[in-house]
Design a protein around this motif. Sequence first.
Motif, PDB file in Angstrom:
ATOM      1  N   PHE A  17       0.834  -1.198   0.000  1.00  0.00           N
ATOM      2  CA  PHE A  17       0.000   0.000   0.000  1.00  0.00           C
ATOM      3  C   PHE A  17       0.876   1.258   0.000  1.00  0.00           C
ATOM      4  N   VAL A  18       1.931   1.234   0.847  1.00  0.00           N
ATOM      5  CA  VAL A  18       2.837   2.392   0.894  1.00  0.00           C
ATOM      6  C   VAL A  18       3.540   2.601  -0.458  1.00  0.00           C
ATOM      7  N   GLY A  21       1.231   4.132  -2.900  1.00  0.00           N
ATOM      8  CA  GLY A  21       1.010   5.549  -2.584  1.00  0.00           C
ATOM      9  C   GLY A  21       2.142   6.423  -3.052  1.00  0.00           C
ATOM     10  N   ALA A  24       2.001   6.693  -6.861  1.00  0.00           N
ATOM     11  CA  ALA A  24       0.931   7.598  -7.281  1.00  0.00           C
ATOM     12  C   ALA A  24       1.303   9.040  -7.045  1.00  0.00           C
ATOM     13  N   TYR A  25       1.981   9.339  -5.937  1.00  0.00           N
ATOM     14  CA  TYR A  25       2.388  10.707  -5.619  1.00  0.00           C
ATOM     15  C   TYR A  25       3.402  11.227  -6.636  1.00  0.00           C
ATOM     16  N   TRP A  28       1.706  11.943  -9.911  1.00  0.00           N
ATOM     17  CA  TRP A  28       0.902  13.180  -9.816  1.00  0.00           C
ATOM     18  C   TRP A  28       1.776  14.417  -9.920  1.00  0.00           C
TER      19      TRP A  28
END
Length: 415
Positions: A17-18, A21, A24-25, A28
Amino acid sequence: EQAVAVAGGIIGGILLFVLLGITAYLLWKKFCRLFSYEKLINPVKTTNANTTFQDQANSEIQLKSTRSRSVPFIIPPTLHGRDWIHLTNEEQVQKDSDPYMTPQSGPRSSFHSLAGAYVVGTINPELYKFPEDKSETDFPDGNIGRLWFSIEYEQESERLLVSLIKVRKLQPPADSCSPFVKIYLLPDERSYLQSKTKRKTLNPQFDENFVFQVSSKMLLQRTLKFLVYHVDKQKKHHLLGQVIFPLKNEALTEDNKLIIWRDLEKENLEPPSEHGDIQFSLSYNDYLGRLTVVVLRARGLKLQEESPAVGVYVKVSLMNHNKFIKSKKTAALLGTPNPVYNETFSFKADQTELDTASLSLSVLQSNKGEKTLLLGRVVVGPFMYTRGKELEHWNEMISKPKELVKRWHALCHST
């Protein structure tokens, strides 16, 4: 063992999950950089979006209305790290401390919307245009027509190719005009080639080709002569003008097709004088103290012997108080009583000497192994030495400095 397996699954899920994340960051952040403008370091007055678009639209409308010929020269963002020097006083220089400075001068345009780009100057497209051909628009006062033709020489077959292209702005004796052209290769005036007749036009388009057989040795001693005629309703021919074109100054090769235009001249219809006539131009430059003589042509010369070995040339002598100062000679043309020279000579003559100076032009015939014979002579100068047309020619030259004054003069044997 079950507890260990559960704990390992939980920890693995948390790590996955980390990782998702973080991925994705980063994506972005990269996406935001692609679709965002770079921030200007130099402080600029901030306005809202509506005001910015309105100013940009007004500037573009103003550009269109004024139809400016300048084209903005834009520096791309990738070149901002380089230094630029002054081209004009109004242009601004990029500094290391301020790489994205936007200049205040210069017209606004849609190029300002480029991120990090700015105008460093303008390019004038007029500087990169070929010079406009004004040969069909600029006609001097008193012009009686203009003729276009091309010439080319084939070395192997020894053929001179002449293309008669067109004539413009003819001045016929009547309302209608039906022109045609006769082409001579001087000194042969007995044979000629003739174009087709164009009906009822002052601007005939011929586009006809003609061939003259002439050896390469004799080519540079030949002269092209174009006679433009008008045919009236009674089938009578009226000469409208002529063009005389010596070939001696042209570099004629198979790879060099020359396209030439010349203004028509009126033919001297008066019969030649007893010893023949000579045509030349005079010009005086009072600033440089230079007297220029252009020997153009002679006609009706009484050759002592008409043969290809006979050469005819003109000797131009500058005199002062009847004392010889300097002389120059044209090239000798063979076997013709109507030679065409078109040769220019210059002499140093102070303005204070014009009242005592004179020019003597002598037409001489030379033959191998024989004495040079004088065919005729003319002297032009001030009242001290000349009268009539010779004096008028000299005075007109002085009254029109830096202009070429052209006239015919009768030759004589007396001094």
